[in-house]
Scaffold this motif. Structure first.
Motif, mmCIF file in Angstrom:
data_model
loop_
_atom_site.group_PDB
_atom_site.id
_atom_site.type_symbol
_atom_site.label_atom_id
_atom_site.label_comp_id
_atom_site.label_asym_id
_atom_site.label_seq_id
_atom_site.Cartn_x
_atom_site.Cartn_y
_atom_site.Cartn_z
ATOM 1 N N ASP A 122 0.838 -1.219 0.000
ATOM 2 C CA ASP A 122 0.000 0.000 0.000
ATOM 3 C C ASP A 122 0.867 1.261 0.000
ATOM 4 O O ASP A 122 0.600 2.211 -0.738
ATOM 5 N N VAL A 123 1.902 1.264 0.844
ATOM 6 C CA VAL A 123 2.759 2.460 0.932
ATOM 7 C C VAL A 123 3.473 2.691 -0.402
ATOM 8 O O VAL A 123 3.523 3.815 -0.916
ATOM 9 N N LEU A 124 3.991 1.610 -0.974
ATOM 10 C CA LEU A 124 4.686 1.754 -2.262
ATOM 11 C C LEU A 124 3.727 2.217 -3.361
ATOM 12 O O LEU A 124 4.132 2.893 -4.307
ATOM 13 N N ALA A 125 2.444 1.876 -3.218
ATOM 14 C CA ALA A 125 1.453 2.260 -4.238
ATOM 15 C C ALA A 125 0.895 3.667 -3.978
ATOM 16 O O ALA A 125 -0.003 4.121 -4.690
ATOM 17 N N GLY A 126 1.382 4.330 -2.931
ATOM 18 C CA GLY A 126 0.945 5.708 -2.673
ATOM 19 C C GLY A 126 -0.375 5.834 -1.916
ATOM 20 O O GLY A 126 -0.965 6.910 -1.853
ATOM 21 N N LYS A 127 -0.828 4.724 -1.318
ATOM 22 C CA LYS A 127 -2.136 4.783 -0.652
ATOM 23 C C LYS A 127 -2.109 5.602 0.640
ATOM 24 O O LYS A 127 -3.117 6.164 1.051
ATOM 25 N N TRP A 128 -0.967 5.663 1.307
ATOM 26 C CA TRP A 128 -0.871 6.440 2.556
ATOM 27 C C TRP A 128 -1.023 7.939 2.253
ATOM 28 O O TRP A 128 -1.693 8.677 2.984
ATOM 29 N N GLN A 129 -0.422 8.341 1.140
ATOM 30 C CA GLN A 129 -0.488 9.760 0.767
ATOM 31 C C GLN A 129 -1.941 10.209 0.557
ATOM 32 O O GLN A 129 -2.276 11.370 0.759
ATOM 33 N N GLN A 130 -2.767 9.271 0.139
ATOM 34 C CA GLN A 130 -4.167 9.635 -0.151
ATOM 35 C C GLN A 130 -5.089 9.459 1.054
ATOM 36 O O GLN A 130 -6.282 9.732 0.986
ATOM 37 N N ALA A 131 -4.541 9.007 2.202
ATOM 38 C CA ALA A 131 -5.396 8.698 3.360
ATOM 39 C C ALA A 131 -5.996 9.974 3.948
ATOM 40 O O ALA A 131 -5.413 11.046 3.867
ATOM 41 N N GLN A 132 -7.173 9.853 4.537
ATOM 42 C CA GLN A 132 -7.872 10.998 5.140
ATOM 43 C C GLN A 132 -7.311 11.292 6.527
ATOM 44 O O GLN A 132 -7.432 12.407 7.030
ATOM 45 N N SER A 133 -6.730 10.289 7.175
ATOM 46 C CA SER A 133 -6.228 10.432 8.536
ATOM 47 C C SER A 133 -4.705 10.295 8.526
ATOM 48 O O SER A 133 -4.101 10.126 7.471
ATOM 49 N N PHE A 134 -4.084 10.362 9.728
ATOM 50 C CA PHE A 134 -2.616 10.276 9.779
ATOM 51 C C PHE A 134 -2.119 8.862 9.467
ATOM 52 O O PHE A 134 -0.964 8.650 9.152
ATOM 53 N N CYS A 135 -3.027 7.900 9.612
ATOM 54 C CA CYS A 135 -2.614 6.540 9.252
ATOM 55 C C CYS A 135 -3.553 5.978 8.187
ATOM 56 O O CYS A 135 -4.616 6.532 7.915
ATOM 57 N N HIS A 136 -3.118 4.864 7.635
ATOM 58 C CA HIS A 136 -3.905 4.241 6.560
ATOM 59 C C HIS A 136 -4.243 2.816 7.000
ATOM 60 O O HIS A 136 -3.353 2.075 7.412
ATOM 61 N N PHE A 137 -5.517 2.486 6.956
ATOM 62 C CA PHE A 137 -5.928 1.121 7.335
ATOM 63 C C PHE A 137 -6.446 0.380 6.105
ATOM 64 O O PHE A 137 -7.315 0.913 5.410
ATOM 65 N N SER A 138 -5.916 -0.842 5.889
ATOM 66 C CA SER A 138 -6.562 -1.640 4.830
ATOM 67 C C SER A 138 -6.694 -3.102 5.202
ATOM 68 O O SER A 138 -7.407 -3.839 4.538
ATOM 69 N N ALA A 139 -5.981 -3.528 6.256
ATOM 70 C CA ALA A 139 -6.084 -4.944 6.640
ATOM 71 C C ALA A 139 -6.027 -5.030 8.165
ATOM 72 O O ALA A 139 -5.309 -4.247 8.798
ATOM 73 N N PRO A 140 -6.787 -5.929 8.752
ATOM 74 C CA PRO A 140 -6.829 -6.038 10.224
ATOM 75 C C PRO A 140 -5.483 -6.492 10.798
ATOM 76 O O PRO A 140 -4.877 -7.428 10.279
ATOM 77 N N ILE A 141 -5.035 -5.811 11.855
ATOM 78 C CA ILE A 141 -3.730 -6.112 12.462
ATOM 79 C C ILE A 141 -3.963 -6.831 13.793
ATOM 80 O O ILE A 141 -4.784 -6.408 14.599
ATOM 81 N N GLN A 142 -3.238 -7.929 13.972
ATOM 82 C CA GLN A 142 -3.377 -8.711 15.215
ATOM 83 C C GLN A 142 -2.043 -8.715 15.951
ATOM 84 O O GLN A 142 -1.011 -9.013 15.354
ATOM 85 N N ASP A 143 -2.103 -8.389 17.260
ATOM 86 C CA ASP A 143 -0.890 -8.474 18.090
ATOM 87 C C ASP A 143 -0.584 -9.943 18.367
ATOM 88 O O ASP A 143 -1.494 -10.761 18.476
ATOM 89 N N LEU A 144 0.690 -10.255 18.541
ATOM 90 C CA LEU A 144 1.026 -11.627 18.961
ATOM 91 C C LEU A 144 0.699 -11.818 20.438
ATOM 92 O O LEU A 144 0.236 -12.884 20.839
ATOM 93 N N ALA A 145 0.957 -10.805 21.256
ATOM 94 C CA ALA A 145 0.648 -10.909 22.694
ATOM 95 C C ALA A 145 -0.839 -11.234 22.842
ATOM 96 O O ALA A 145 -1.681 -10.616 22.192
ATOM 97 N N GLY A 146 -1.123 -12.219 23.661
ATOM 98 C CA GLY A 146 -2.510 -12.596 23.901
ATOM 99 C C GLY A 146 -3.047 -13.605 22.894
ATOM 100 O O GLY A 146 -4.137 -14.150 23.085
ATOM 101 N N SER A 147 -2.314 -13.865 21.822
ATOM 102 C CA SER A 147 -2.810 -14.822 20.827
ATOM 103 C C SER A 147 -2.412 -16.243 21.239
ATOM 104 O O SER A 147 -1.500 -16.445 22.046
#
Ligand SMILES: NC(=O)c1ccc[n+]([C@@H]2O[C@H](COP(=O)([O-])OP(=O)(O)OC[C@H]3O[C@@H](n4cnc5c(N)ncnc54)[C@H](O)[C@@H]3O)[C@@H](O)[C@H]2O)c1
Ligand SMILES: O=C(O)[C@H](O)CO
Length: 316
Positions: A122-147
């Protein structure tokens, strides 16, 4: 006559070997095709193989062979029954990759659960630059802790993996052997464990019992967002079933350091597709410099011990 030692795939161990204590004759080949193994071992007393298969036919064709020094932990390429029948000693390498393999498995777990490839693409494709917020979300992120990490194979590497995972706050379960009639204390029945896992990590040997340990039925038991990590041997996983499960979204991803055919000269269905939730590395979990040196030193020790009449790390 000095004992003749033949290293069939010297290029698989790209470092300097310690000198052997006993006098000997040494012959090494960069690699050896299946058709050349018997010829090259014709007069050998000791064969060294990392991944070159030594079959029953080779054993029959090589009357002088007394020892096979496997330059690896995994020995699925050696016909142990034929060696045992002929009284040939087979020794392998143990406990050398207790940091390297778990670290590699952990890297694959982190990359898949935190969607490293998706976000990099996504970053290489320029999707972050087009984001409405300071970060860009496109896929759910799971922490290892607690898994929940389910480990298959509770030997040296399975235990080391468990230690690393616990240090990161993961909940570790050991799977009982598939189809076992009783469940040992400290283990969870195989099928039940697969259903509980956020991550399944394989650390058992490849043999007739474990070939295609993970196939269509087992992948169907896993959660839709669970990931499968295989740093053990490619044959543990039915690759066609895995491809289908990834494409259908039955599991969340897979991280593989091993494939059924290595190198995959004839191609591989998993290499033909590009998915951000499939990461394949070329059998390098063991290849950290320190780890590889430990293997090389133990290999020389095993041969020295055999020549001194006190074989170590014997399988048969
Ligand atoms: N990718 C790499 O670079 C790399 C490096 C080292 C080892 N390996 C692989 O990792 C495997 C494990 O290495 P290790 O040092 O832990 O070996 P190990 O012998 O210490 O442990 C293997 C464990 O698997 C268990 N086991 C055997 N059959 C089983 C089954 N049917 N179901 C569940 N468990 C079973 C054994 O009881 C043992 O506890 C090796 O056989 C090798 O194939 C890969
Ligand atoms: O089994 C092993 O030790 C690894 O596959 C490296 O050969």
């Amino acid at each position: 006559m000095l004992p003749r030692i033949v290293f069939l795939d010297r290029d698989s161990l790209p470092l300097t070997l310690l000198p052997l204590k006993a006098k000997h004759q040494w012959q090494e080949y960069a690699n050896t095709a299946a058709a050349d193994v018997a010829g090259r071992l014709q007069n050998a007393e000791i064969a060294i193989s990392n991944k070159v298969p030594i079959t029953a036919a080779t054993i029959t064709a090589c009357p002088n062979l007394k020892m096979i020094a496997v330059a690896a932990t995994g020995y699925n390429q050696i016909d142990l029954a034929a060696c045992k029948a002929r009284g040939i000693r087979v020794c392998n390498i143990r406990d050398y990759a207790l940091s390297g393999v778990p670290e590699h498995a952990l890297m694959l777990m982190l990359a898949l659960r935190r969607q490293l490839l998706t976000y990099r693409i996504d970053v290489l494709a320029g999707k972050w630059q087009q984001a409405q917020s300071f970060c860009h979300f496109s896929a759910p992120i799971q922490d290892l802790a607690g898994s929940t990490l389910v480990i298959v194979g509770s030997g040296a590497l399975g235990q080391a993996m468990a230690g690393l995972a616990r240090a990161l706050g993961m909940h570790v379960l050991f799977a009982e052997r598939k189809n076992a009639s009783v469940t040992r204390e400290g283990y969870i029945p195989f099928n039940q464990a697969l259903g509980l896992a956020d991550i399944v990590s394989l650390h058992c040997p490849l043999n007739t019992e474990t070939r295609h340990l993970i196939a269509e039925a087992e992948l169907a038991l896993m959660k839709n967002d669970a990931v499968l990590i295989n740093t053990a041997r490619g044959g543990l996983v039915d690759e066609a079933a895995l491809l289908k499960a990834l494409q259908a979204g039955y599991i969340g991803g897979a991280g593989l350091d091993v494939l059924i055919e290595e190198p995959p000269r004839n191609g591989n269905i998993l290499l033909d597709i590009e998915l951000p939730n499939l990461i394949i590395t070329p059998h390098i979990a063991w290849a950290g410099r320190f780890t590889m040196q430990q293997l090389a030193d133990q290999l020389i020790h095993n041969i020295d011990a055999f020549l001194a009449g006190e074989p170590s790390n014997t399988l048969v």
